[in-house]
Structure formats: structure tokens, C-alpha cells
Design a protein around this motif. Sequence first.
Motif, mmCIF file in Angstrom:
data_model
loop_
_atom_site.group_PDB
_atom_site.id
_atom_site.type_symbol
_atom_site.label_atom_id
_atom_site.label_comp_id
_atom_site.label_asym_id
_atom_site.label_seq_id
_atom_site.Cartn_x
_atom_site.Cartn_y
_atom_site.Cartn_z
ATOM 1 N N GLY A 72 0.480 -1.118 0.233
ATOM 2 C CA GLY A 72 0.464 -0.121 0.144
ATOM 3 C C GLY A 72 0.793 1.305 0.084
ATOM 4 N N PRO A 73 1.322 1.835 0.782
ATOM 5 C CA PRO A 73 2.326 2.433 1.009
ATOM 6 C C PRO A 73 3.676 2.914 -0.050
ATOM 7 C CG PRO A 73 2.603 1.515 2.521
ATOM 8 C CD PRO A 73 2.292 0.768 1.826
ATOM 9 N N LYS A 74 3.487 1.833 -1.070
ATOM 10 C CA LYS A 74 4.797 1.752 -2.210
ATOM 11 C C LYS A 74 3.537 2.607 -3.524
ATOM 12 C CE LYS A 74 8.326 -0.928 -4.483
ATOM 13 N NZ LYS A 74 8.651 -2.001 -4.695
ATOM 14 N N MET A 75 2.616 1.895 -3.203
ATOM 15 C CA MET A 75 1.628 2.168 -4.278
ATOM 16 C C MET A 75 0.858 3.731 -3.870
ATOM 17 S SD MET A 75 -0.849 -1.293 -4.414
ATOM 18 C CE MET A 75 -0.629 -2.834 -5.174
ATOM 19 N N ALA A 76 1.409 4.539 -2.616
ATOM 20 C CA ALA A 76 0.359 5.359 -2.748
ATOM 21 C C ALA A 76 1.719 7.175 -2.948
ATOM 22 C CB ALA A 76 0.068 5.655 -1.178
ATOM 23 N N ALA A 77 2.461 6.587 -2.350
ATOM 24 C CA ALA A 77 4.097 6.821 -3.349
ATOM 25 C C ALA A 77 3.477 6.818 -4.789
ATOM 26 C CB ALA A 77 4.715 6.470 -2.789
ATOM 27 N N ASN A 82 10.848 13.607 -2.973
ATOM 28 C CA ASN A 82 10.461 14.276 -1.771
ATOM 29 C C ASN A 82 9.134 13.348 -1.517
ATOM 30 O OD1 ASN A 82 12.178 15.335 -0.605
ATOM 31 N ND2 ASN A 82 11.657 17.258 -1.495
ATOM 32 N N THR A 83 8.061 13.720 -2.620
ATOM 33 C CA THR A 83 7.221 13.699 -2.799
ATOM 34 C C THR A 83 6.733 11.571 -2.519
ATOM 35 O OG1 THR A 83 6.345 15.076 -4.479
ATOM 36 C CG2 THR A 83 5.070 13.014 -4.411
ATOM 37 N N LEU A 84 7.610 10.922 -2.949
ATOM 38 C CA LEU A 84 8.124 9.411 -2.859
ATOM 39 C C LEU A 84 7.784 8.976 -1.540
ATOM 40 C CD1 LEU A 84 9.507 8.821 -6.076
ATOM 41 C CD2 LEU A 84 7.633 7.442 -5.393
ATOM 42 N N ALA A 85 9.345 9.928 -1.341
ATOM 43 C CA ALA A 85 9.132 9.134 0.340
ATOM 44 C C ALA A 85 7.625 10.387 1.510
ATOM 45 C CB ALA A 85 10.439 10.108 0.952
ATOM 46 N N GLU A 86 8.075 11.194 1.051
ATOM 47 C CA GLU A 86 6.700 11.438 2.318
ATOM 48 C C GLU A 86 5.109 10.567 2.266
ATOM 49 O OE1 GLU A 86 5.700 15.533 1.963
ATOM 50 O OE2 GLU A 86 7.679 16.442 2.237
ATOM 51 N N THR A 87 5.434 10.018 1.025
ATOM 52 C CA THR A 87 3.776 9.711 0.819
ATOM 53 C C THR A 87 3.664 8.710 0.796
ATOM 54 O OG1 THR A 87 3.450 11.245 -1.433
ATOM 55 C CG2 THR A 87 1.903 8.917 -1.151
ATOM 56 N N TYR A 88 5.020 7.838 1.163
ATOM 57 C CA TYR A 88 5.209 6.264 1.785
ATOM 58 C C TYR A 88 4.846 6.274 2.971
ATOM 59 C CZ TYR A 88 8.450 1.974 1.990
ATOM 60 O OH TYR A 88 7.979 0.675 2.091
ATOM 61 N N ARG A 89 5.832 7.086 3.717
ATOM 62 C CA ARG A 89 5.564 7.635 5.396
ATOM 63 C C ARG A 89 4.246 8.057 5.767
ATOM 64 N NH1 ARG A 89 10.608 7.030 7.069
ATOM 65 N NH2 ARG A 89 12.358 8.395 6.129
ATOM 66 N N LYS A 90 3.481 8.883 5.166
ATOM 67 C CA LYS A 90 1.949 8.719 5.221
ATOM 68 C C LYS A 90 1.391 7.785 5.046
ATOM 69 C CE LYS A 90 -0.769 13.332 4.242
ATOM 70 N NZ LYS A 90 -1.623 12.696 2.287
ATOM 71 N N ALA A 91 1.574 7.198 5.160
ATOM 72 C CA ALA A 91 0.602 5.438 4.021
ATOM 73 C C ALA A 91 1.389 4.889 5.224
ATOM 74 C CB ALA A 91 0.800 5.280 2.567
ATOM 75 N N GLY A 92 1.750 4.561 5.873
ATOM 76 C CA GLY A 92 2.457 3.867 6.721
ATOM 77 C C GLY A 92 3.884 2.884 6.674
ATOM 78 N N GLY A 93 4.044 2.895 5.629
ATOM 79 C CA GLY A 93 5.762 2.754 5.519
ATOM 80 C C GLY A 93 6.668 3.350 6.109
ATOM 81 N N THR A 94 7.376 2.223 5.622
ATOM 82 C CA THR A 94 8.808 2.851 7.173
ATOM 83 C C THR A 94 10.291 2.348 5.819
ATOM 84 O OG1 THR A 94 9.561 0.860 7.883
ATOM 85 C CG2 THR A 94 7.974 2.713 9.225
ATOM 86 N N THR A 95 11.248 3.210 6.571
ATOM 87 C CA THR A 95 12.526 2.883 5.904
ATOM 88 C C THR A 95 12.498 2.964 3.906
ATOM 89 O OG1 THR A 95 12.742 0.814 6.563
ATOM 90 C CG2 THR A 95 14.074 2.127 8.092
ATOM 91 N N PRO A 96 11.865 3.740 3.443
ATOM 92 C CA PRO A 96 12.114 3.401 1.993
ATOM 93 C C PRO A 96 13.044 3.390 1.533
ATOM 94 C CG PRO A 96 11.718 5.425 2.943
ATOM 95 C CD PRO A 96 11.485 4.893 4.461
ATOM 96 N N ARG A 97 13.168 2.246 0.849
ATOM 97 C CA ARG A 97 14.585 2.518 -0.126
ATOM 98 C C ARG A 97 14.305 2.720 -1.475
ATOM 99 N NH1 ARG A 97 15.978 -3.766 0.101
ATOM 100 N NH2 ARG A 97 13.439 -4.190 0.754
ATOM 101 N N LEU A 98 15.733 3.114 -2.690
ATOM 102 C CA LEU A 98 15.326 4.078 -3.280
ATOM 103 C C LEU A 98 15.456 3.180 -4.098
ATOM 104 C CD1 LEU A 98 13.863 6.395 -4.994
ATOM 105 C CD2 LEU A 98 16.102 7.556 -4.503
ATOM 106 N N LEU A 99 14.903 2.708 -5.741
ATOM 107 C CA LEU A 99 16.233 1.776 -7.165
ATOM 108 C C LEU A 99 16.155 3.275 -7.587
ATOM 109 C CD1 LEU A 99 18.140 0.081 -8.124
ATOM 110 C CD2 LEU A 99 15.071 -1.270 -9.212
ATOM 111 N N VAL A 100 17.632 3.555 -8.901
ATOM 112 C CA VAL A 100 17.417 4.681 -9.419
ATOM 113 C C VAL A 100 18.248 4.569 -10.258
ATOM 114 C CG1 VAL A 100 18.881 6.429 -10.310
ATOM 115 C CG2 VAL A 100 18.008 6.477 -8.055
ATOM 116 N N HIS A 101 17.185 4.566 -11.714
ATOM 117 C CA HIS A 101 17.393 3.630 -13.032
ATOM 118 C C HIS A 101 17.581 4.475 -13.952
ATOM 119 C CE1 HIS A 101 13.608 2.982 -14.560
ATOM 120 N NE2 HIS A 101 13.506 2.898 -13.216
#
Length: 358
Positions: free
Chosen positions: A95-100, A336-355
Amino acid sequence: MPKTLLLCDCLGSQSVDADTIATASDMVCSRVHTALCTKQIDVAAKALAEGEVTIACQQERRRFEELAEEIGSEIPGFVDIRDRAGWHDDDGDAGPKMAALVAEANLAIPLPRALDVVSEGTCLILGPADAALDAARRLCDTLAVTVLLTSGEDAADADPRFDVVLGRLRSAKGALGNFEIVFDGLRQRIPGGRGAPEFTAPRDRAESQCDIVLDLTGEAALFPAPHKRDGYLRADPGSIPALAEAVREASELVGTFEKPLYVRLTESLCAHSRAGQVACTNCLDLCPTGAITPDGDHVAVDPLICAGCGACSAACPSGAITYDAPPVDALFRRLNTLAETYRKAGGTTPRLLVHDQD
Ligand code: SF4
Ligand code: SF4
């Protein structure tokens, strides 16, 4: 009217929590459909007809775009929350990832700036006579070809469908659509007459332009980072597959092409030199393509040569050169949007893949 997000669980193959997505991403979410692209296509059509829509599916994008065209609606936005979140192998909550991902897709990101580059298909071919004349025969129905040879004997059986000149290449600069070439000892074919062609008297420092350079000499490249120079193609004259590939690529370089403007230069911030004293040469030293040149107290960037590696912007101490494709502030808004939304949706310790694009 706020944008509506049309959700679909793709035949029940993923779990989608509409409430989590709506709360964290500030999007108005539909209920979770299960076959929006087939059995429930009428639901998609109704939503498209009602207003601005983003569809949470990338796989069937073409189908929804055709539907929008058919009913005269705006083409919707799309976001993939299935392959990038819903289809996962761990026990976590997607859910948090989808929201982000949804919040990020809803951001207004400026379109990349670009220049139109026009190539009318004038092509200079360099190299040994057999390889260069063979390439010219294959290209002359598509491009306006000139072959540079060193000896008049090699030109004896040249095809009249393309031009042959004799001489030596003195220098070349530019890129697709605007190469500037200087020849020494240039002799041009005199049209007409019978038997072996005749040529004008040799001329040094003769200038010419072309859109494409096909270099079959097998020698050192004419430009630094040659594979990054648009319109400059090289092939080993002894390799039949390499020659065929270079001829094919050259034949496709006619028309109008978009060249992204990768960097932005603020001349007033550039610390290249003051009162004739050179201070900073970071970008000049690093640019692999030779796109940057001194220009008085500051530097200049040739956007037609810049290949967008970003080395200059990373090393510029004053911020005079900044990366612009995308602009840095747009990139940080996405992060910022990805990280903030992820946390707002209950996610913790987001990891980011850059490609990259590929
Ligand atoms: S991004 Fe900068 S360093 Fe890279 S090619 Fe362009 S001008 Fe040169
Ligand atoms: S690195 Fe920056 S300050 Fe230095 S010369 Fe280049 S643009 Fe100017």
C-alpha cells in the motif's frame, strides 16, 4: 475538478487498498475494479467522459488511449502500481509503495526543453575507395552523398548518382545537421565530358557543410567521445556487418530530430576567469564531448554537442552549470513526494532504486 484515479486489481492478481492510496496521495480513488481493460471497459469509458483521469495500469495503456480517442475524451494519465508494487514476493504491505507511486505520477513535472535539429541528408563519406564508394552506392538514393577520395584513379568508375571530391580532411566540427568541414587540396569533379572524370585545381582550406559524416577510415576518430556525437558514424572498413550497420544508421538520419537541452548555464555565476586570470576549468577539463569552450570570462556550452552526461554540473563549484533534463528541483520534488507519501501511508525505511531509461 480533482483528478480521479481508476484502480484495478488485474483479475485479482494483486491486493489494492484504495483508502490507503487516497488518504496518502490526496487523489480521489475509484473503487477497486478487476477487469477495467475488458469486462469493465464501460466503467473506464464513463470515467474518461466525466473528466480528468489517471488509470492505474501501464500494460493496457494503448487500449485506454484508443478508447479516449474513440469517445473524444482527453488522453488519461497512467501509473503502474502492479509491476512496480502489487506483484511482489515478500510479505510486506504494498500500500505505501502504491500510494507513493500514485502521488509521484500526479506531480506536474515540466517537459524537457529541446531543440529541433534538421538534417536534410547531406552526407560526407570518408575512407578507402572500395568501402566508401560501396557505401555511397547504397546510400545515394536516400542521402545526398559526397565521397572524399585521395586519388583521381579511384574515382574513375564512380557512380554519377553521387559526388566525388579529392583531397584531405583538415578539420571537422559540429554535429548532426551542422557539421563544418575544412579540406586541404580540395578538387571537385567537373561534370560532363567523356572517359575518366576531370577535377578542378586543388584548393586549401576549402570550407563545406554537411548533415552526416560517415567515417570508414578505420583511423582515430574525428571527435572526442565519438559514439556520443550525433550524426557521426564510424565503421571498420574491413568489417562487412559494421559497414552494413553504419550505412543503415546513416540512412535513418534524415528529418527533424529533437535534441534535449541537458544543461542550463548561468553565465554571470561562472568563475572561469577574471581580469584575464583563469580561475576555474572544472567543466572544461571534464566534458568528454568537447561541448564546453572558454568564452571570455565564462564558458559556453554547445547544446548540439552536449551528450548529457552531467559531469560538468556535478563539478561546477558555483552552480553556473546545472543539470536540466530533468531540472534538479523537479527531481527533488519527485524524491520528496515519494518519501513523504510512503511514510504518510504507514511505510517505514523506504529504499530507492535509481535507474536510467533503458
Ligand atoms: S553534460 Fe556537461 S560534461 Fe556532459 S557532455 Fe554535456 S556539457 Fe559536457
Ligand atoms: S565549472 Fe562552473 S564555474 Fe567552473 S568554468 Fe565551468 S561553469 Fe564556470
